[in-house]
Design a protein around this motif. Structure first.
Motif, PDB file in Angstrom:
ATOM      1  N   LEU A 214     -36.840  15.696 -24.019  1.00  0.00           N
ATOM      2  CA  LEU A 214     -36.030  14.492 -23.889  1.00  0.00           C
ATOM      3  C   LEU A 214     -35.148  14.535 -22.649  1.00  0.00           C
ATOM      4  CD1 LEU A 214     -34.640  13.592 -27.437  1.00  0.00           C
ATOM      5  CD2 LEU A 214     -36.404  12.412 -26.133  1.00  0.00           C
ATOM      6  N   THR A 215     -35.096  13.435 -21.905  1.00  0.00           N
ATOM      7  CA  THR A 215     -34.240  13.307 -20.732  1.00  0.00           C
ATOM      8  C   THR A 215     -33.435  12.032 -20.866  1.00  0.00           C
ATOM      9  OG1 THR A 215     -35.939  14.351 -19.367  1.00  0.00           O
ATOM     10  CG2 THR A 215     -34.169  13.209 -18.216  1.00  0.00           C
ATOM     11  N   ARG A 216     -32.126  12.151 -20.754  1.00  0.00           N
ATOM     12  CA  ARG A 216     -31.266  10.980 -20.839  1.00  0.00           C
ATOM     13  C   ARG A 216     -30.166  11.075 -19.783  1.00  0.00           C
ATOM     14  NH1 ARG A 216     -35.052   9.854 -23.305  1.00  0.00           N
ATOM     15  NH2 ARG A 216     -35.262   9.290 -25.503  1.00  0.00           N
ATOM     16  N   ARG A 217     -29.828   9.941 -19.199  1.00  0.00           N
ATOM     17  CA  ARG A 217     -28.717   9.894 -18.249  1.00  0.00           C
ATOM     18  C   ARG A 217     -28.083   8.515 -18.316  1.00  0.00           C
ATOM     19  NH1 ARG A 217     -30.354   9.256 -12.065  1.00  0.00           N
ATOM     20  NH2 ARG A 217     -28.391   8.129 -12.207  1.00  0.00           N
ATOM     21  N   THR A 218     -26.814   8.454 -18.004  1.00  0.00           N
ATOM     22  CA  THR A 218     -26.112   7.180 -17.953  1.00  0.00           C
ATOM     23  C   THR A 218     -26.176   6.627 -16.536  1.00  0.00           C
ATOM     24  OG1 THR A 218     -23.962   8.114 -17.340  1.00  0.00           O
ATOM     25  CG2 THR A 218     -24.512   8.060 -19.704  1.00  0.00           C
ATOM     26  N   PRO A 219     -25.910   5.340 -16.351  1.00  0.00           N
ATOM     27  CA  PRO A 219     -25.899   4.773 -14.998  1.00  0.00           C
ATOM     28  C   PRO A 219     -24.850   5.415 -14.093  1.00  0.00           C
ATOM     29  CG  PRO A 219     -26.060   3.020 -16.632  1.00  0.00           C
ATOM     30  CD  PRO A 219     -25.781   4.287 -17.383  1.00  0.00           C
ATOM     31  N   GLU A 220     -23.816   6.029 -14.686  1.00  0.00           N
ATOM     32  CA  GLU A 220     -22.778   6.671 -13.883  1.00  0.00           C
ATOM     33  C   GLU A 220     -23.198   8.045 -13.366  1.00  0.00           C
ATOM     34  OE1 GLU A 220     -22.190   5.396 -16.982  1.00  0.00           O
ATOM     35  OE2 GLU A 220     -21.402   3.504 -16.162  1.00  0.00           O
ATOM     36  N   ALA A 221     -24.310   8.568 -13.847  1.00  0.00           N
ATOM     37  CA  ALA A 221     -24.763   9.888 -13.405  1.00  0.00           C
ATOM     38  C   ALA A 221     -25.200   9.812 -11.938  1.00  0.00           C
ATOM     39  CB  ALA A 221     -25.920  10.369 -14.269  1.00  0.00           C
ATOM     40  N   PRO A 222     -24.657  10.644 -11.069  1.00  0.00           N
ATOM     41  CA  PRO A 222     -25.045  10.607  -9.656  1.00  0.00           C
ATOM     42  C   PRO A 222     -26.519  10.953  -9.456  1.00  0.00           C
ATOM     43  CG  PRO A 222     -23.004  11.847  -9.961  1.00  0.00           C
ATOM     44  CD  PRO A 222     -23.578  11.602 -11.326  1.00  0.00           C
ATOM     45  N   VAL A 223     -27.050  10.550  -8.339  1.00  0.00           N
ATOM     46  CA  VAL A 223     -28.406  10.938  -7.959  1.00  0.00           C
ATOM     47  C   VAL A 223     -28.511  12.463  -7.990  1.00  0.00           C
ATOM     48  CG1 VAL A 223     -30.070  10.983  -6.068  1.00  0.00           C
ATOM     49  CG2 VAL A 223     -28.785   8.875  -6.562  1.00  0.00           C
ATOM     50  N   GLY A 224     -29.575  12.964  -8.565  1.00  0.00           N
ATOM     51  CA  GLY A 224     -29.793  14.402  -8.620  1.00  0.00           C
ATOM     52  C   GLY A 224     -29.304  15.069  -9.886  1.00  0.00           C
ATOM     53  N   THR A 225     -28.706  14.292 -10.796  1.00  0.00           N
ATOM     54  CA  THR A 225     -28.165  14.886 -12.021  1.00  0.00           C
ATOM     55  C   THR A 225     -29.258  15.572 -12.842  1.00  0.00           C
ATOM     56  OG1 THR A 225     -26.315  13.331 -12.177  1.00  0.00           O
ATOM     57  CG2 THR A 225     -27.050  14.386 -14.224  1.00  0.00           C
ATOM     58  N   ILE A 226     -30.361  14.889 -13.076  1.00  0.00           N
ATOM     59  CA  ILE A 226     -31.418  15.465 -13.904  1.00  0.00           C
ATOM     60  C   ILE A 226     -32.084  16.639 -13.192  1.00  0.00           C
ATOM     61  CG2 ILE A 226     -33.607  15.012 -15.052  1.00  0.00           C
ATOM     62  CD1 ILE A 226     -31.095  13.809 -16.390  1.00  0.00           C
TER      63      ILE A 226
ATOM     64  N   HIS B 156     -42.370  21.217  -0.281  1.00  0.00           N
ATOM     65  CA  HIS B 156     -42.675  20.568  -1.554  1.00  0.00           C
ATOM     66  C   HIS B 156     -41.426  20.389  -2.422  1.00  0.00           C
ATOM     67  CE1 HIS B 156     -46.960  20.558  -0.898  1.00  0.00           C
ATOM     68  NE2 HIS B 156     -46.962  21.861  -0.680  1.00  0.00           N
ATOM     69  N   LEU B 157     -40.464  21.295  -2.273  1.00  0.00           N
ATOM     70  CA  LEU B 157     -39.245  21.215  -3.077  1.00  0.00           C
ATOM     71  C   LEU B 157     -38.067  20.626  -2.297  1.00  0.00           C
ATOM     72  CD1 LEU B 157     -39.110  22.239  -6.077  1.00  0.00           C
ATOM     73  CD2 LEU B 157     -41.041  23.161  -4.792  1.00  0.00           C
ATOM     74  N   ALA B 158     -38.337  20.053  -1.136  1.00  0.00           N
ATOM     75  CA  ALA B 158     -37.260  19.514  -0.295  1.00  0.00           C
ATOM     76  C   ALA B 158     -36.454  18.446  -1.027  1.00  0.00           C
ATOM     77  CB  ALA B 158     -37.833  18.960   1.008  1.00  0.00           C
ATOM     78  N   LYS B 159     -37.148  17.548  -1.737  1.00  0.00           N
ATOM     79  CA  LYS B 159     -36.453  16.469  -2.441  1.00  0.00           C
ATOM     80  C   LYS B 159     -35.595  17.010  -3.570  1.00  0.00           C
ATOM     81  CE  LYS B 159     -35.772  12.019  -2.805  1.00  0.00           C
ATOM     82  NZ  LYS B 159     -35.119  11.263  -1.711  1.00  0.00           N
ATOM     83  N   VAL B 160     -36.083  18.030  -4.261  1.00  0.00           N
ATOM     84  CA  VAL B 160     -35.294  18.648  -5.316  1.00  0.00           C
ATOM     85  C   VAL B 160     -34.027  19.257  -4.738  1.00  0.00           C
ATOM     86  CG1 VAL B 160     -35.228  20.506  -7.031  1.00  0.00           C
ATOM     87  CG2 VAL B 160     -37.268  19.066  -6.827  1.00  0.00           C
ATOM     88  N   ARG B 161     -34.166  20.020  -3.639  1.00  0.00           N
ATOM     89  CA  ARG B 161     -32.995  20.642  -3.015  1.00  0.00           C
ATOM     90  C   ARG B 161     -31.976  19.590  -2.596  1.00  0.00           C
ATOM     91  NH1 ARG B 161     -37.102  23.458  -0.231  1.00  0.00           N
ATOM     92  NH2 ARG B 161     -36.607  22.325   1.698  1.00  0.00           N
ATOM     93  N   GLN B 162     -32.452  18.520  -2.002  1.00  0.00           N
ATOM     94  CA  GLN B 162     -31.576  17.461  -1.526  1.00  0.00           C
ATOM     95  C   GLN B 162     -30.821  16.809  -2.682  1.00  0.00           C
ATOM     96  OE1 GLN B 162     -33.668  14.431   0.672  1.00  0.00           O
ATOM     97  NE2 GLN B 162     -32.027  12.941   0.426  1.00  0.00           N
TER      98      GLN B 162
ATOM     99  N   VAL C 126     -30.286  17.983  -5.770  1.00  0.00           N
ATOM    100  CA  VAL C 126     -29.402  18.936  -6.434  1.00  0.00           C
ATOM    101  C   VAL C 126     -28.100  19.086  -5.655  1.00  0.00           C
ATOM    102  CG1 VAL C 126     -29.103  21.395  -6.940  1.00  0.00           C
ATOM    103  CG2 VAL C 126     -31.168  20.195  -7.702  1.00  0.00           C
ATOM    104  N   SER C 127     -28.212  19.211  -4.349  1.00  0.00           N
ATOM    105  CA  SER C 127     -27.009  19.339  -3.517  1.00  0.00           C
ATOM    106  C   SER C 127     -26.121  18.109  -3.639  1.00  0.00           C
ATOM    107  CB  SER C 127     -27.404  19.557  -2.054  1.00  0.00           C
ATOM    108  OG  SER C 127     -28.086  20.780  -1.891  1.00  0.00           O
ATOM    109  N   ARG C 128     -26.737  16.952  -3.687  1.00  0.00           N
ATOM    110  CA  ARG C 128     -25.965  15.711  -3.804  1.00  0.00           C
ATOM    111  C   ARG C 128     -25.222  15.652  -5.139  1.00  0.00           C
ATOM    112  NH1 ARG C 128     -28.300   9.607  -2.609  1.00  0.00           N
ATOM    113  NH2 ARG C 128     -26.416   8.469  -3.252  1.00  0.00           N
ATOM    114  N   ALA C 129     -25.897  16.030  -6.215  1.00  0.00           N
ATOM    115  CA  ALA C 129     -25.247  16.016  -7.523  1.00  0.00           C
ATOM    116  C   ALA C 129     -24.070  16.988  -7.567  1.00  0.00           C
ATOM    117  CB  ALA C 129     -26.260  16.354  -8.611  1.00  0.00           C
ATOM    118  N   ARG C 130     -24.238  18.161  -6.983  1.00  0.00           N
ATOM    119  CA  ARG C 130     -23.143  19.132  -6.962  1.00  0.00           C
ATOM    120  C   ARG C 130     -21.970  18.618  -6.146  1.00  0.00           C
ATOM    121  NH1 ARG C 130     -27.180  24.325  -6.226  1.00  0.00           N
ATOM    122  NH2 ARG C 130     -27.260  24.935  -8.450  1.00  0.00           N
TER     123      ARG C 130
END
Length: 331
Positions: free
Chosen positions: A219-231, A124-130, A132-136
């Motif tokens: 509130l959640t905000r991100r710029t277009p430059e934020a990599p996938v997984g930032t939030i 269930h948390l596979a997508k979150v793990r993926q 998060v790892s990408r953002a790091r």
């Protein structure tokens, strides 16, 4: 009515058994206290309509008296006679409104994570793990900053870019979401995502009181430059810190038009409004991205999924629906 300060916060802390109760502290929202019983009602006025947030915040045995006094003194006895619409009413308060002649329909669903049972393991948390790892890997770091001491101009810039990326016709929702300033600023916690020395996103969290105390993902905000997984990385960082502090719940808040189900519709529900809300849920992405919001919340495997309601005094009228949409900036 009471102004911003410790008094209103104390009342909410005592009586706001609502995962989104802190939204009553929004700066443009009026906070009213009755004279008969202790408690608080949060609302805004729009023409001949009064829109209440979250139900009457009072002890269980006093809610009816507080609501009746509010209807008499503020709704009927205000500058001009009005009708009341109550948004984000919890299931336990539905009978209270129905007993006073309101038509009540499910508005959407709120989601809550039980931090004592939360784990990153499992499919269930596979997508979150993926993500998060990408953002790091892409160099994103997250830190908590004092909401009052944060570089507001930097966060303002993120807001501006976020809204611009949504399109020139998109307006920021209001009333049913929080804000960075206002009377509740000192209570909030802000987690900022940075990459290569620049802020690329942030999430604010507001306190949640009642039977499931904790924090509300707001509130959640991100710029277009934020990599996938930032939030996801921001939320996981906050979640792990909250859990380490002994917090019991992380609430993800209401998603309007999500989780609509016949099982949740009260006996007083308007069939025509039910059909309209289902159409919005299925085809109304331009009005509100319910499916995207719901998908984000579901991938955190929330333990609680709770219907929330909208109640209309004297039945559903087009003018009342229109004013609710205008007040929330949906149109």
């Amino acid at each position: 009515m009471i102004g911003a300060g410790a008094g209103q916060t104390a009342l909410l802390g005592a009586w706001a058994d609502h995962p989104s109760g802190a939204l009553a502290l929004n700066g443009s929202t009026v906070r009213w206290t009755g004279g008969r019983v202790p408690g608080l009602v949060a609302y805004r006025r729009c023409r001949r309509h009064v829109v209440q947030f979250g139900g009457p915040f009072a002890a269980e045995g006093d809610k009816g008296a507080l609501l009746d006094e509010f209807l008499d003194r503020v709704v009927a006895g205000g500058p001009r006679p009005s009708r009341l619409t109550a948004a984000q009413v919890r299931a336990a308060d539905v009978p209270l409104y129905e007993s006073r002649g309101f038509t009540v329909n499910q508005l959407g669903t709120s989601y809550s994570i039980d931090l004592s049972a939360f784990t990153l393991r499992g499919k269930h948390l596979a997508k979150v793990r993926q993500n998060v790892s990408r953002a790091r890997r892409d160099g994103v770091t997250v830190l908590e900053t004092d909401s009052r001491a944060a570089d507001q101009s930097e966060l303002d810039a993120v807001d501006a870019v976020w809204l611009r990326a949504k399109g020139r016709h998109v307006k920021e929702l209001s009333f049913l979401i929080g804000e960075r300033g206002g009377p509740g600023a000192a209570l909030r916690r802000t987690f900022v995502a940075r990459r290569h020395g620049r802020t690329v996103g942030y999430v604010t969290y507001s306190p949640a009181w009642g039977a499931r105390p904790g924090w509300l993902y707001d509130l959640t905000r991100r710029t277009p430059e934020a990599p996938v997984g930032t939030i996801e990385l921001v939320n996981l960082t906050a979640l792990e810190l909250f859990r380490a502090e002994g917090t019991a719940w992380l609430h993800l808040g209401l998603t309007p038009f999500a989780g609509l189900d016949d099982r949740h519709e009260p006996a007083s529900a308007s069939r025509s409004l039910t059909r309209a809300l289902r159409l919005v849920a299925e085809h109304g992405r331009a009005l509100y991205p319910a499916r995207t919001q719901e998908a984000f919340k579901l991938k955190w495997a929330p333990r609680v999924r709770e219907p929330e309601y909208v109640a209309f005094q004297g039945g559903v009228r087009p003018s009342a629906v229109w004013n609710l949409l205008r007040l929330t900036n949906s149109v």
